[in-house]
Design a protein around this motif. Sequence first.
Motif, PDB file in Angstrom:
ATOM      1  N   VAL A 116     -30.572  24.871 -14.245  1.00  0.00           N
ATOM      2  CA  VAL A 116     -31.541  25.445 -15.155  1.00  0.00           C
ATOM      3  C   VAL A 116     -31.132  26.925 -15.498  1.00  0.00           C
ATOM      4  O   VAL A 116     -31.328  27.324 -16.761  1.00  0.00           O
ATOM      5  CB  VAL A 116     -32.981  25.443 -14.488  1.00  0.00           C
ATOM      6  CG1 VAL A 116     -34.146  26.110 -15.215  1.00  0.00           C
ATOM      7  CG2 VAL A 116     -33.186  24.125 -14.287  1.00  0.00           C
ATOM      8  N   ALA A 117     -30.723  27.720 -14.453  1.00  0.00           N
ATOM      9  CA  ALA A 117     -30.485  29.214 -14.475  1.00  0.00           C
ATOM     10  C   ALA A 117     -29.591  29.202 -15.765  1.00  0.00           C
ATOM     11  O   ALA A 117     -29.206  30.206 -16.198  1.00  0.00           O
ATOM     12  CB  ALA A 117     -30.347  29.720 -13.308  1.00  0.00           C
ATOM     13  N   ASN A 118     -28.427  28.685 -15.271  1.00  0.00           N
ATOM     14  CA  ASN A 118     -27.344  28.563 -16.378  1.00  0.00           C
ATOM     15  C   ASN A 118     -27.677  28.367 -17.727  1.00  0.00           C
ATOM     16  O   ASN A 118     -26.957  29.034 -18.534  1.00  0.00           O
ATOM     17  CB  ASN A 118     -26.170  27.298 -16.021  1.00  0.00           C
ATOM     18  CG  ASN A 118     -24.901  27.801 -15.497  1.00  0.00           C
ATOM     19  OD1 ASN A 118     -24.596  28.963 -15.814  1.00  0.00           O
ATOM     20  ND2 ASN A 118     -24.466  27.087 -14.718  1.00  0.00           N
ATOM     21  N   GLU A 119     -28.390  27.344 -17.815  1.00  0.00           N
ATOM     22  CA  GLU A 119     -28.772  27.193 -19.301  1.00  0.00           C
ATOM     23  C   GLU A 119     -29.805  28.117 -19.928  1.00  0.00           C
ATOM     24  O   GLU A 119     -29.481  28.665 -21.087  1.00  0.00           O
ATOM     25  CB  GLU A 119     -29.444  25.560 -19.444  1.00  0.00           C
ATOM     26  CG  GLU A 119     -28.754  24.575 -19.182  1.00  0.00           C
ATOM     27  CD  GLU A 119     -27.728  24.449 -20.228  1.00  0.00           C
ATOM     28  OE1 GLU A 119     -27.769  24.754 -21.492  1.00  0.00           O
ATOM     29  OE2 GLU A 119     -26.589  23.484 -19.825  1.00  0.00           O
ATOM     30  N   LEU A 120     -30.694  28.809 -19.180  1.00  0.00           N
ATOM     31  CA  LEU A 120     -31.580  29.789 -19.769  1.00  0.00           C
ATOM     32  C   LEU A 120     -30.684  31.197 -19.721  1.00  0.00           C
ATOM     33  O   LEU A 120     -30.980  31.910 -20.658  1.00  0.00           O
ATOM     34  CB  LEU A 120     -32.654  30.082 -18.626  1.00  0.00           C
ATOM     35  CG  LEU A 120     -33.663  28.954 -18.590  1.00  0.00           C
ATOM     36  CD1 LEU A 120     -34.646  28.968 -17.517  1.00  0.00           C
ATOM     37  CD2 LEU A 120     -34.553  28.579 -19.872  1.00  0.00           C
ATOM     38  N   ASN A 121     -29.607  31.289 -18.650  1.00  0.00           N
ATOM     39  CA  ASN A 121     -28.917  32.537 -18.967  1.00  0.00           C
ATOM     40  C   ASN A 121     -29.734  33.809 -19.459  1.00  0.00           C
ATOM     41  O   ASN A 121     -29.438  34.213 -20.500  1.00  0.00           O
ATOM     42  CB  ASN A 121     -27.677  32.134 -19.712  1.00  0.00           C
ATOM     43  CG  ASN A 121     -26.799  33.320 -19.584  1.00  0.00           C
ATOM     44  OD1 ASN A 121     -26.621  34.052 -18.807  1.00  0.00           O
ATOM     45  ND2 ASN A 121     -25.945  33.375 -20.724  1.00  0.00           N
ATOM     46  N   SER A 122     -31.100  34.349 -18.519  1.00  0.00           N
ATOM     47  CA  SER A 122     -31.608  35.082 -18.914  1.00  0.00           C
ATOM     48  C   SER A 122     -32.298  35.796 -17.817  1.00  0.00           C
ATOM     49  O   SER A 122     -32.551  35.244 -16.796  1.00  0.00           O
ATOM     50  CB  SER A 122     -32.642  34.555 -20.013  1.00  0.00           C
ATOM     51  OG  SER A 122     -33.961  35.413 -19.998  1.00  0.00           O
ATOM     52  N   ARG A 123     -32.720  37.190 -18.158  1.00  0.00           N
ATOM     53  CA  ARG A 123     -33.488  37.810 -16.901  1.00  0.00           C
ATOM     54  C   ARG A 123     -34.890  37.226 -16.709  1.00  0.00           C
ATOM     55  O   ARG A 123     -35.590  37.735 -15.981  1.00  0.00           O
ATOM     56  CB  ARG A 123     -33.376  39.157 -17.086  1.00  0.00           C
ATOM     57  CG  ARG A 123     -33.706  39.870 -18.373  1.00  0.00           C
ATOM     58  CD  ARG A 123     -33.449  41.393 -18.604  1.00  0.00           C
ATOM     59  NE  ARG A 123     -33.707  41.827 -19.937  1.00  0.00           N
ATOM     60  CZ  ARG A 123     -34.797  42.353 -20.413  1.00  0.00           C
ATOM     61  NH1 ARG A 123     -35.676  42.703 -19.163  1.00  0.00           N
ATOM     62  NH2 ARG A 123     -34.910  42.731 -21.563  1.00  0.00           N
ATOM     63  N   PHE A 124     -35.267  36.637 -17.858  1.00  0.00           N
ATOM     64  CA  PHE A 124     -36.555  35.999 -17.647  1.00  0.00           C
ATOM     65  C   PHE A 124     -36.805  34.768 -16.816  1.00  0.00           C
ATOM     66  O   PHE A 124     -37.843  34.142 -16.749  1.00  0.00           O
ATOM     67  CB  PHE A 124     -37.026  35.971 -19.059  1.00  0.00           C
ATOM     68  CG  PHE A 124     -37.465  37.026 -19.826  1.00  0.00           C
ATOM     69  CD1 PHE A 124     -38.218  38.153 -19.405  1.00  0.00           C
ATOM     70  CD2 PHE A 124     -36.689  37.374 -20.914  1.00  0.00           C
ATOM     71  CE1 PHE A 124     -38.539  39.403 -20.120  1.00  0.00           C
ATOM     72  CE2 PHE A 124     -36.582  38.770 -21.551  1.00  0.00           C
ATOM     73  CZ  PHE A 124     -37.729  39.706 -21.128  1.00  0.00           C
TER      74      PHE A 124
END
Length: 443
Positions: free
Chosen positions: A408-416
């Motif tokens: 999930v974090a990989n896909e979002l790739n954002s500080r949010f």
Amino acid sequence: MERGNFGSKIGAVLASAGSAVGLGNIWRFPTECGSNGGAAFILIYLLCILLLAMPVMIAEFVIGRASRSNTVGSYRVLAPGKPWVVSGFLGVLAGFLVLSYYSVVAGWTLDYTFESLTGGLMTSDNFGTMFNDFVSSPWRPVIFLSVFLLLTHIVVAAGIEKGIERCSKIMMPMLLLIIFILMGFSLNMPNAAEGIRFMLKPDFSKVTKDVVLSAMGQAFFTLSVGMGTLATYASYFKKETKLIPSALGVCTIDTIVAISAGFIIFPAVFSVGVSANSGPGLVFITLPYVFQKAFGDLPVLEYIFSGLFYILLLLAALTSSISMHEISTAYIHETFKLTRQKAATIVTIVCLLLGIVCSLSFGIWKHITVAGMGFFDLFDFITAKFLMPLGGLLICTFVGWDMNKKMVANELNSRFTPLLMLLFSWVAPIGIGIIFVYGLISK
Ligand code: PFF
């Protein structure tokens, strides 16, 4: 099997915005807003978009792009053997049902586009009778429904880049241009300020629990979330496409179009002094009358205004119907290894048959009801009030609780990411759950 891709980031955003911007913005939003307390409704609606529907959109993007599969296949890839796949099947079912009844209204739009371009709307003197006679006839609406589904079919069968993306890149800028031209016309009509006041004056006395439920239903419907439509589109996104900015772009375009549609309709309606609260007939009964009254001594302007308005509605309907069609086409194409053309043909035929049933529920099958509703209303109720919120709930819960966190974090790739995880795991499921359960028990 070779999978299609959107060729460019802008193509991906325009296609998703095309899915979102539809009859829901131009037909449904102004009516809901008008009868549910104007700006008070808009406020609740915007909160539902931000806290509930947009997180579901981002969750769909994550699921689609991480799995690179159709909405059923994505759960088989991401959570093999687990029951989440039910959410995918519900999406396919909703896709069939929504496309069927949506195409009925889109068929009416096609008829009105035809009538306005051939001058038929200018000569009518009773739009109520004209509309009621038309929708209750057994043939004419079915013919326009079939033509509309055929247009949708042609685009979907042509593929992701050559069909859906190309079409969105042409139709979405046209649609935005028409919106701004019409808004310019409308805001300059006499008494326009009264229409704007009607839309923007918050009337909190009208805000009941039902209004909150309507606002959530509208937020889900308008953003096309909860059925896996956007997960299917995201499965064609490139790795470099940034999911959060894309979702923000889609939500912004969608909201601008909805509010602009209000700024087109209400000033025009108020300038000729008719009631704005006329429900779904607003677009097919009130508006043609408004066009006729407002430009009575300038028929060229009436012709241009009404022609552009129905073309706008048609473009909006088409870019949305394509996306609904794609949910089931992608599923059948990839699961049963049929060609895209064959899969699309199956979807078109099933939706045509279901669409005919919905269309006839305005005429010769009016007396057939299930739980007090005709087929058209039944399909609308099952999808907008039931399948879409339930789908949204499952999608958020899956991404928030069960999907691999790193992925999930990989896909979002954002500080949010932490903030979004909070929305996926708690805020959206609880918010949707409360409104959904209330909606079911209050029915
Ligand atoms: N968002 C579309 C509209 O506002 O008209 C409707 C819609 C399209 C709903 C695609 C669901 C969907 F999957």
